[in-house]
Scaffold this motif. Structure first.
Motif, short mmCIF file in Angstrom:
data_model
loop_
_atom_site.label_atom_id
_atom_site.label_comp_id
_atom_site.label_asym_id
_atom_site.label_seq_id
_atom_site.Cartn_x
_atom_site.Cartn_y
_atom_site.Cartn_z
N SER A 58 49.58 6.74 76.60
CA SER A 58 48.99 5.93 77.67
C SER A 58 49.74 6.09 78.98
CB SER A 58 48.93 4.46 77.26
OG SER A 58 50.21 3.95 76.98
N PHE A 59 51.07 6.11 78.92
CA PHE A 59 51.83 6.25 80.16
C PHE A 59 51.79 7.67 80.70
CE2 PHE A 59 53.28 2.05 79.14
CZ PHE A 59 53.58 1.50 80.38
N SER A 60 51.56 8.64 79.84
CA SER A 60 51.33 10.00 80.32
C SER A 60 50.02 10.07 81.11
CB SER A 60 51.29 10.98 79.15
OG SER A 60 52.52 11.02 78.49
N ALA A 61 48.98 9.39 80.60
CA ALA A 61 47.71 9.33 81.31
C ALA A 61 47.86 8.59 82.63
CB ALA A 61 46.65 8.65 80.44
N MET A 62 48.65 7.51 82.63
CA MET A 62 48.89 6.77 83.87
C MET A 62 49.61 7.63 84.89
SD MET A 62 50.13 3.05 82.46
CE MET A 62 49.38 2.35 80.99
N GLU A 63 50.58 8.41 84.45
CA GLU A 63 51.32 9.28 85.37
C GLU A 63 50.39 10.27 86.06
OE1 GLU A 63 55.61 11.30 85.31
OE2 GLU A 63 54.28 12.07 83.75
N SER A 64 49.48 10.84 85.28
CA SER A 64 48.52 11.77 85.86
C SER A 64 47.62 11.07 86.88
CB SER A 64 47.67 12.40 84.74
OG SER A 64 46.78 13.36 85.25
N GLY A 65 47.20 9.85 86.57
CA GLY A 65 46.37 9.08 87.49
C GLY A 65 47.10 8.73 88.78
N ILE A 66 48.39 8.44 88.68
CA ILE A 66 49.19 8.13 89.87
C ILE A 66 49.29 9.35 90.78
CG2 ILE A 66 51.49 7.49 90.68
CD1 ILE A 66 51.72 5.79 88.08
N LEU A 67 49.40 10.52 90.20
CA LEU A 67 49.44 11.75 91.01
C LEU A 67 48.14 11.93 91.79
CD1 LEU A 67 51.18 14.27 88.57
CD2 LEU A 67 52.20 13.01 90.48
N VAL A 68 47.02 11.54 91.18
CA VAL A 68 45.74 11.59 91.90
C VAL A 68 45.75 10.58 93.05
CG1 VAL A 68 43.25 11.25 91.71
CG2 VAL A 68 44.49 12.33 89.85
N ALA A 69 46.25 9.37 92.80
CA ALA A 69 46.33 8.36 93.85
C ALA A 69 47.21 8.82 95.00
CB ALA A 69 46.87 7.05 93.27
N MET A 70 48.30 9.48 94.70
CA MET A 70 49.18 10.00 95.74
C MET A 70 48.51 11.12 96.53
SD MET A 70 52.72 9.98 93.52
CE MET A 70 53.94 10.08 94.82
N ALA A 71 47.70 11.93 95.86
CA ALA A 71 46.94 12.97 96.56
C ALA A 71 45.93 12.34 97.51
CB ALA A 71 46.24 13.88 95.55
N PHE A 72 45.30 11.26 97.08
CA PHE A 72 44.35 10.55 97.94
C PHE A 72 45.06 9.97 99.16
CE2 PHE A 72 42.12 6.50 98.96
CZ PHE A 72 40.96 7.06 99.49
N ASP A 73 46.24 9.42 98.94
CA ASP A 73 47.03 8.89 100.07
C ASP A 73 47.34 9.99 101.08
OD1 ASP A 73 49.05 6.98 101.39
OD2 ASP A 73 50.32 8.68 100.81
N ARG A 74 47.74 11.17 100.60
CA ARG A 74 48.02 12.30 101.51
C ARG A 74 46.76 12.75 102.23
NH1 ARG A 74 51.79 12.10 103.80
NH2 ARG A 74 51.46 9.92 103.20
N TYR A 75 45.63 12.72 101.53
CA TYR A 75 44.35 13.11 102.15
C TYR A 75 44.01 12.18 103.32
CZ TYR A 75 39.31 12.93 102.87
OH TYR A 75 38.08 12.88 103.46
N VAL A 76 44.11 10.86 103.09
CA VAL A 76 43.77 9.91 104.14
C VAL A 76 44.76 10.02 105.30
CG1 VAL A 76 43.47 7.47 104.69
CG2 VAL A 76 42.70 8.34 102.48
N ALA A 77 46.05 10.19 104.96
CA ALA A 77 47.08 10.25 106.01
C ALA A 77 46.91 11.46 106.91
CB ALA A 77 48.46 10.27 105.36
#
Length: 332
Positions: free
Chosen positions: A126-145
């Motif tokens: 479960s935490f491996s899946a969460m880690e992958s999801g957080i990387l997507v969220a960080m990519a979205f943050d970089r996209y908006v920035a």
């Protein structure tokens, strides 16, 4: 997903079943035996040194990130909130594996309760899946920035960041929830020995004496769904980011803007390259020695929690300056 021990086939299990004890019938074993690294038992104490060092670095590094972000008001931004989520995920992931592994290496404490084994497996997945999801969220943050800089502060407000974090957690919790139930319902009559350092999903279901296709298919489906979707969203984000960067007028501006993505890109590579390597081992590594497969599985899980705080600590100026501040004041 951490569907590791891809090299483990039924043929690998047979030597332990036949030589260590006779098969007995039991529906659910009360206890399981983790062998550690099969074939390298004599070197367990020496092998524990680098793994203990890795765990120490992971704990200190990720707690340092959390401490610095909490204490420094200028770092109270979406990028660093996501970084804190990643640090917490890495702490839980490494702590789910290392303490039991070190107890095997140091004290030969190989027994683990069946329910505890399922809990460990659930936390790892479960935490491996969460880690992958957080990387997507960080990519979205970089996209908006980079692509929508004027809207960054309004798009990624604190409530939005909290909702993204909650969505990432719920996805990991819900998708992995069937795993322990599918494993628990299997009848076991071969052995209670797992030739591994932790309760790896594939290694555990291979102990069952019945058809395991449902568990295997669900595992593959979740792995494909999570990894493929996450990689796709990250790729789309960086495609847009690169388009925006190349449209900038000067080379210096392009390099400076791309530099803000450097840490995130390094973390992505540290997370997904080992996964790709494990996938290749699954496809072509059936003849690889079992102890090598187990070592690769452990490195695959434990390297990202070590590298992530180091990468952000070295490459992010705000974190680096805050970390070096006590030493700089002493020198002045």
């Amino acid at each position: 997903m951490q569907e590791t021990l891809f090299c483990l086939s039924v043929g690998h299990l047979l030597p332990f079943t036949m030589s260590d004890f006779n098969s007995t019938d039991f529906t659910n074993p009360s206890n399981l035996i983790l062998l550690g690294i099969p074939g390298l038992e004599a070197a367990h104490v020496w092998i524990s040194i680098p793994f203990c060092t890795m765990y120490t670095i992971a704990i200190l590094g990720n707690f340092t990130i959390l401490f610095i972000v909490k204490r420094e008001p200028s770092l109270h931004l979406p990028m660093y909130y996501f970084l804190c989520m990643l640090a917490v995920t890495d702490l839980v992931l490494s702590t789910s594996i290392l303490p039991k592994m070190l107890s095997i290496f140091w004290f030969n404490s190989r027994e683990i309760n069946f329910s505890a084994c399922l809990t460990q497996m659930y936390f790892i997945l479960s935490f491996s899946a969460m880690e992958s999801g957080i990387l997507v969220a960080m990519a979205f943050d970089r996209y908006v920035a980079i692509c929508e800089p004027l809207r960054h502060s309004t798009t990624l407000k604190n409530p939005v960041v909290a909702k993204i974090g909650l969505a990432v957690v719920l996805r990991g919790v819900i998708l992995i929830l069937p795993y322990p139930f599918l494993v628990r319902r299997l009848p076991y009559c071969r052995t209670n020995i797992i030739p591994h350092t932790y309760c790896e999903h594939i290694a555990l279901v291979k102990l069952a004496c019945t058809d395991i296709h449902i568990s295997s298919y669900y595992s593959l489906s979740v792995a494909f769904l999570v990894i493929s979707l996450d990689v796709f969203f990250i790729a789309v984000s960086y495609t847009q980011i690169l388009r925006a960067i190349f449209s900038l007028p000067t080379k210096d501006a392009r390099l400076k803007t791309f530099g803000t993505c450097g840490s995130h890109l390094c973390v992505i590579l540290a997370s997904y390259i080992p996964h790709l390597f494990s996938a290749l081992m699954q496809r072509f590594g059936h003849n690889v020695a079992l102890h090598l497969c187990v070592l690769i599985d452990n490195v695959y899980l434990l390297v990202p929690p070590i590298l992530n705080p180091i990468i952000y600590g070295v490459r992010t100026q705000q974190i680096r300056d805050r970390l070096l501040q006590p030493f700089t004041h002493k020198g002045t």
